[in-house]
Design an enzyme around this catalytic site. Structure first.
Site, PDB file in Angstrom:
ATOM      1  N   ARG A 270      51.038  38.964  46.268  1.00  0.00           N
ATOM      2  CA  ARG A 270      51.443  39.824  45.055  1.00  0.00           C
ATOM      3  C   ARG A 270      50.641  41.204  45.133  1.00  0.00           C
ATOM      4  O   ARG A 270      49.163  41.036  44.715  1.00  0.00           O
ATOM      5  CB  ARG A 270      51.056  38.955  43.749  1.00  0.00           C
ATOM      6  CG  ARG A 270      51.115  39.981  42.814  1.00  0.00           C
ATOM      7  CD  ARG A 270      50.999  39.383  41.079  1.00  0.00           C
ATOM      8  NE  ARG A 270      50.662  40.767  40.366  1.00  0.00           N
ATOM      9  CZ  ARG A 270      49.783  41.016  39.508  1.00  0.00           C
ATOM     10  NH1 ARG A 270      48.761  39.734  39.480  1.00  0.00           N
ATOM     11  NH2 ARG A 270      50.174  41.899  38.306  1.00  0.00           N
TER      12      ARG A 270
ATOM     13  N   TYR B 128      41.213  35.624  32.150  1.00  0.00           N
ATOM     14  CA  TYR B 128      39.761  35.059  32.793  1.00  0.00           C
ATOM     15  C   TYR B 128      38.413  34.745  32.203  1.00  0.00           C
ATOM     16  O   TYR B 128      37.778  33.962  32.987  1.00  0.00           O
ATOM     17  CB  TYR B 128      39.309  36.677  33.721  1.00  0.00           C
ATOM     18  CG  TYR B 128      40.131  37.912  34.785  1.00  0.00           C
ATOM     19  CD1 TYR B 128      39.378  37.500  36.094  1.00  0.00           C
ATOM     20  CD2 TYR B 128      41.225  38.082  34.299  1.00  0.00           C
ATOM     21  CE1 TYR B 128      40.284  37.838  37.517  1.00  0.00           C
ATOM     22  CE2 TYR B 128      41.538  38.790  35.950  1.00  0.00           C
ATOM     23  CZ  TYR B 128      40.930  38.191  36.931  1.00  0.00           C
ATOM     24  OH  TYR B 128      41.806  38.491  38.043  1.00  0.00           O
TER      25      TYR B 128
ATOM     26  N   ASN C  62      47.885  36.380  33.456  1.00  0.00           N
ATOM     27  CA  ASN C  62      46.448  36.488  34.473  1.00  0.00           C
ATOM     28  C   ASN C  62      45.579  35.982  33.222  1.00  0.00           C
ATOM     29  O   ASN C  62      45.097  36.588  32.318  1.00  0.00           O
ATOM     30  CB  ASN C  62      46.142  37.993  33.915  1.00  0.00           C
ATOM     31  CG  ASN C  62      46.977  38.545  35.549  1.00  0.00           C
ATOM     32  OD1 ASN C  62      47.617  38.141  35.538  1.00  0.00           O
ATOM     33  ND2 ASN C  62      46.942  40.132  35.867  1.00  0.00           N
TER      34      ASN C  62
ATOM     35  N   GLU D 164      49.607  43.601  33.552  1.00  0.00           N
ATOM     36  CA  GLU D 164      48.267  44.182  31.795  1.00  0.00           C
ATOM     37  C   GLU D 164      48.631  45.271  31.148  1.00  0.00           C
ATOM     38  O   GLU D 164      47.424  46.350  31.091  1.00  0.00           O
ATOM     39  CB  GLU D 164      46.733  43.890  32.560  1.00  0.00           C
ATOM     40  CG  GLU D 164      46.945  42.823  32.884  1.00  0.00           C
ATOM     41  CD  GLU D 164      44.931  42.608  33.522  1.00  0.00           C
ATOM     42  OE1 GLU D 164      44.638  43.279  33.249  1.00  0.00           O
ATOM     43  OE2 GLU D 164      44.861  41.298  33.875  1.00  0.00           O
TER      44      GLU D 164
ATOM     45  N   HIS E  14      51.180  48.494  38.083  1.00  0.00           N
ATOM     46  CA  HIS E  14      49.336  48.468  38.100  1.00  0.00           C
ATOM     47  C   HIS E  14      48.794  49.012  38.079  1.00  0.00           C
ATOM     48  O   HIS E  14      47.480  49.529  38.475  1.00  0.00           O
ATOM     49  CB  HIS E  14      49.197  47.205  39.576  1.00  0.00           C
ATOM     50  CG  HIS E  14      48.022  46.252  39.213  1.00  0.00           C
ATOM     51  ND1 HIS E  14      48.045  45.303  39.240  1.00  0.00           N
ATOM     52  CD2 HIS E  14      46.819  46.641  38.616  1.00  0.00           C
ATOM     53  CE1 HIS E  14      46.631  44.736  38.485  1.00  0.00           C
ATOM     54  NE2 HIS E  14      46.100  45.368  38.803  1.00  0.00           N
TER      55      HIS E  14
ATOM     56  N   GLU F 228      47.290  36.077  38.072  1.00  0.00           N
ATOM     57  CA  GLU F 228      45.658  36.553  38.983  1.00  0.00           C
ATOM     58  C   GLU F 228      44.649  34.967  38.086  1.00  0.00           C
ATOM     59  O   GLU F 228      44.880  35.125  36.698  1.00  0.00           O
ATOM     60  CB  GLU F 228      44.857  37.740  37.773  1.00  0.00           C
ATOM     61  CG  GLU F 228      45.677  38.782  38.666  1.00  0.00           C
ATOM     62  CD  GLU F 228      45.016  39.908  37.928  1.00  0.00           C
ATOM     63  OE1 GLU F 228      44.062  40.253  37.467  1.00  0.00           O
ATOM     64  OE2 GLU F 228      46.070  40.927  38.726  1.00  0.00           O
TER      65      GLU F 228
HETATM   66  C1  FCB Z   1      42.094  42.671  35.738  1.00  0.00           C
HETATM   67  C2  FCB Z   1      43.199  42.999  36.487  1.00  0.00           C
HETATM   68  C3  FCB Z   1      43.166  43.376  38.266  1.00  0.00           C
HETATM   69  C4  FCB Z   1      41.365  43.151  38.346  1.00  0.00           C
HETATM   70  C5  FCB Z   1      41.076  42.238  37.601  1.00  0.00           C
HETATM   71  C6  FCB Z   1      39.264  41.432  38.367  1.00  0.00           C
HETATM   72  O1  FCB Z   1      42.540  42.680  35.092  1.00  0.00           O
HETATM   73  O2  FCB Z   1      44.574  43.112  36.896  1.00  0.00           O
HETATM   74  O3  FCB Z   1      43.093  45.051  39.084  1.00  0.00           O
HETATM   75  O4  FCB Z   1      41.010  44.412  37.952  1.00  0.00           O
HETATM   76  O5  FCB Z   1      41.184  41.985  36.492  1.00  0.00           O
END
Ligand code: FCB
Length: 448
Positions: A78, A294, A292, A167, A122, A352
């Site tokens: 990607r 985290y 995505n 995002e 992006h 992600e």
């Molecule tokens: C996400 C973004 C990517 C990168 C990661 C760590 O929020 O999409 O571009 O910054 O975090």
């Protein structure tokens, strides 16, 4: 969160890596590229004062990226397309040299059996469009659909997978309210228009892509995270804050796409720009939802904060990532089940997930056991969600090669591979080898 019953992913599960143009390509002033909002974002607002003119040097060394992907046994990559490489002023003449770069990249990927997944936006809006109001201006949505159409007309014979937006919530909030990201605005009043025009752009672009080539697999990517309330004496108020945040962060994108409506808080924010027919345009079938993930967010009530909502720290004693966020794979599991239960169990791809080294201006950590642990835990969450009936088809690690991490500059490193910007040398980390074995076998190591 239940532990997975077994640790074998299906043979057709897509293992990939993800990147974005501005963070990775470098070579910002070549081949007719126009400036984006990130080119003019002040360097003083980047933690290490750097810019992305080198980044991972992928504009020149995309062949090395492709070799790393293929050698690792990854089946998909990607990347994002830089709008201002292709249409330097956002809406005028087409820059053939920019298109050629992506044609070369796509061909190189296909030649090594790696499926290209192209993100169309992006966060790197052409600066010329920002000067006309950017996402506060409805016209940007129409320009975006024209650019999406152009990309498909030129590359759609070979490029079959698209991620329309990346995002939109992060771009709306960090770019327009907190000012941490380009275009650096600090105006909560534009949040609604920016949300709505991105949603509209997405709907128009999906329509344009489908009209141009019928066999495309078109998805879009959201930064989904559970919104949790800080506990304590104000917990009732904190719950209201967390719910309000959830509506703006998650619901303002999920609901329009899957239901054609806004939740009540964002509905109030978008009303001034909402036109008849918009919600029908935004509600589109998608080939997949890109998730995505985290970390979860924590929120609390504050009488003096804008909209009475402010971020709260993660509970004490919990493991933190480099950004001081809670490392919590159960947040991913919870998110995936929410998509299953509230939005009709659409096909999902994790577009992600990953973690940064501790912030440092020095070299990357090559023996990155912490990254392997993070990935293993989050993949357990993915597997458990699949066993719970979630329709999850793939997992893309963020990212392949250490790159330029927006406001953090180079001090944050998420790659499976390190990059020395002085010598150009790329060094595979322990996590690269671990992820490669996983991609080949589909078997997640470690005991249940
Ligand atoms: C996400 C973004 C990517 C990168 C990661 C760590 O929020 O999409 O571009 O910054 O975090």
């Amino acid at each position: 969160m239940p532990a997975p019953r077994d640790r074998q992913f299906p043979a057709n599960f897509i293992w990939g890596a993800a990147s974005s143009a501005f963070q990775t390509e470098g070579s910002l002033d070549v081949d007719g590229r126009g400036p984006s909002i990130w080119d003019v974002f002040p360097r003083e607002r980047i933690h290490d004062g750097t810019d992305a003119s080198v980044a991972a040097d992928s504009y020149r060394r995309y062949g090395d990226d492709v070799a790393l992907l293929a050698d690792a046994g990854l089946k998909a990559y990607r990347f994002s397309i830089s709008w201002s490489r292709i249409v330097p002023d956002g809406s005028g003449a087409v820059n053939e040299a920019g298109l050629d770069y992506y044609a070369r990249l796509v061909d190189a990927l296909l030649a090594r059996g790696v499926a290209p997944y192209a993100t169309l936006f992006h966060w790197d809006l052409p600066q010329a469009l920002q000067e006309r109001g950017g996402w506060t201006n409805r016209e940007t949505a129409e320009r975006f659909a024209a650019y999406a159409d152009l990309v498909t007309q030129r590359l759609g014979d070979r490029l079959k997978h698209f991620v329309v937006l990346n995002e939109a919530a992060v771009h709306a909030a960090l770019g327009h309210v907190t000012g941490m990201h380009a275009p650096g605005l600090t105006d909560a009043g534009v949040l609604g228009p920016v949300i709505h025009h991105q949603n509209l752009a997405q709907g128009l672009a999906i329509q344009a892509l489908r009209a141009a080539e019928s066999d495309l697999i078109v998805g879009t990517t959201m930064a989904l995270m559970p919104s949790r309330a800080e506990g304590g004496v104000l917990s009732w108020f904190n719950e209201q804050a967390a719910n309000g945040f959830d509506e703006v962060w998650n619901g303002a994108f999920l609901d329009p796409l899957f239901r054609g409506t806004y939740p009540s808080v964002p509905q109030g924010m978008v009303e001034s720009v909402l036109r008849d027919g918009d919600m029908e345009t935004i509600r589109q079938p998608v080939g997949f939802l890109g998730v995505n993930y985290y970390a979860p967010s924590y929120m609390r009530f504050n009488l003096f904060a804008p909209s009475f909502i402010e971020p709260a720290p993660a509970p004490s004693g919990t493991e933190r990532d480099a950004f001081d966020r809670h490392v919590d794979p159960s947040g991913l599991y919870e998110t995936l089940l929410r998509v299953r239960d509230q939005y009709g169990n659409p096909p999902v791809i994790i577009t992600e997930n990953g973690c940064s080294d501790p912030f440092s201006d020095g070299p990357a950590v090559i023996e990155d056991q912490f990254r392997i642990d993070y990935l293993r835990q989050h993949l357990e969450a993915v597997k458990s969600a699949m066993e719970g009936g979630c329709d999850i088809g793939g997992y893309f690690h963020w990212t392949l090669v250490d790159n330029w991490e927006w406001a953090e500059g180079y001090r944050s490193k998420f790659g499976l591979v390190a990059h020395n910007r002085e010598t150009g040398v790329r060094t595979e980390k322990a996590s690269y080898r671990w992820f490669s074995e996983l991609a080949r076998s589909g078997a997640l190591d470690g005991a249940v």
